[in-house]
Design an enzyme around this catalytic site. Structure first.
Site, PDB file in Angstrom:
ATOM      1  N   ASP A 226       0.834  -1.210   0.000  1.00  0.00           N
ATOM      2  CA  ASP A 226       0.000   0.000   0.000  1.00  0.00           C
ATOM      3  C   ASP A 226       0.866   1.256   0.000  1.00  0.00           C
ATOM      4  OD1 ASP A 226       0.918  -0.505   2.605  1.00  0.00           O
ATOM      5  OD2 ASP A 226      -0.726   0.630   3.484  1.00  0.00           O
ATOM      6  N   GLU A 227       2.091   1.148  -0.489  1.00  0.00           N
ATOM      7  CA  GLU A 227       3.020   2.274  -0.502  1.00  0.00           C
ATOM      8  C   GLU A 227       3.068   2.919  -1.879  1.00  0.00           C
ATOM      9  OE1 GLU A 227       6.624   0.369   0.783  1.00  0.00           O
ATOM     10  OE2 GLU A 227       6.096   0.635   2.893  1.00  0.00           O
TER      11      GLU A 227
END
Length: 181
Positions: free
Chosen positions: A69-70
């Site tokens: 989720d970066e």
């Protein structure tokens, strides 16, 4: 993303007035989305976030999902830190709107780390590392959703790593003993 980062760094090496910044962020509580709605819902949220991010940056800037989720934003041609913090503010604003994923409405937020290229950066990866360190500072903060990298963050990370290594070696060598009072 890494190729564009290398290009920006090369331009900066030739002309230090061509400054750039990296905004590195991840979604807060993303694991909760995967755990409650499933990984396909998490993937759909990531796609929606990425599409919204395209409206935050200028043409010529780069948006990338770096993993999990970066996300990374490479903001080119900045004059000072305020240019990068303005993009961070606009990024936070995109999380004010509700997300609809798998028919479920939800809100999420992000913790953002900012690193601005400087003469101290010896390689493009150093800037990425520094923005990641700043992101974790923002994540640990109770009041700040954005943190701008400063050298003390890197020094603290190196001290932590050194301390952990020294303690593990001391355990292996039986250099520690316990005394009760």
């Amino acid at each position: 993303f890494l190729d564009r980062l290398q290009q920006a760094y090369n331009r900066y090496q030739r002309n230090q007035s061509l400054r750039f910044a990296i905004l590195y962020f991840d979604l807060d509580r993303f694991k909760f989305v995967n755990d409650s709605l499933g990984h396909s819902a998490g993937d759909a949220l990531l796609v929606t976030v990425a599409n919204r991010l395209l409206g935050v940056v200028r043409p010529g800037d780069t948006v990338a999902r770096l993993g999990g989720d970066e996300f990374g934003l490479l903001i080119s041609d900045i004059t000072d830190q305020s240019d990068a913090t303005l993009v961070a503010e606009r990024t936070h604003e995109l999380f004010q709107e509700e997300f609809t994923v798998s028919g479920q409405g939800m809100f999420t937020s992000a913790s953002i780390g900012i690193a601005i290229v400087s003469p101290q950066h010896e390689a493009p990866e150093d800037i990425l590392r520094d923005s990641d360190l700043a992101m974790y500072r923002a994540k640990r903060s109770e009041s700040e959703r954005t943190a701008v990298f400063d050298a003390t963050m890197h020094d603290a990370a190196v001290r932590r790593l050194t301390l952990e290594t020294d303690l593990r070696r001391a355990l292996e060598r039986n250099e520690l003993s316990l005394h009760y009072q």
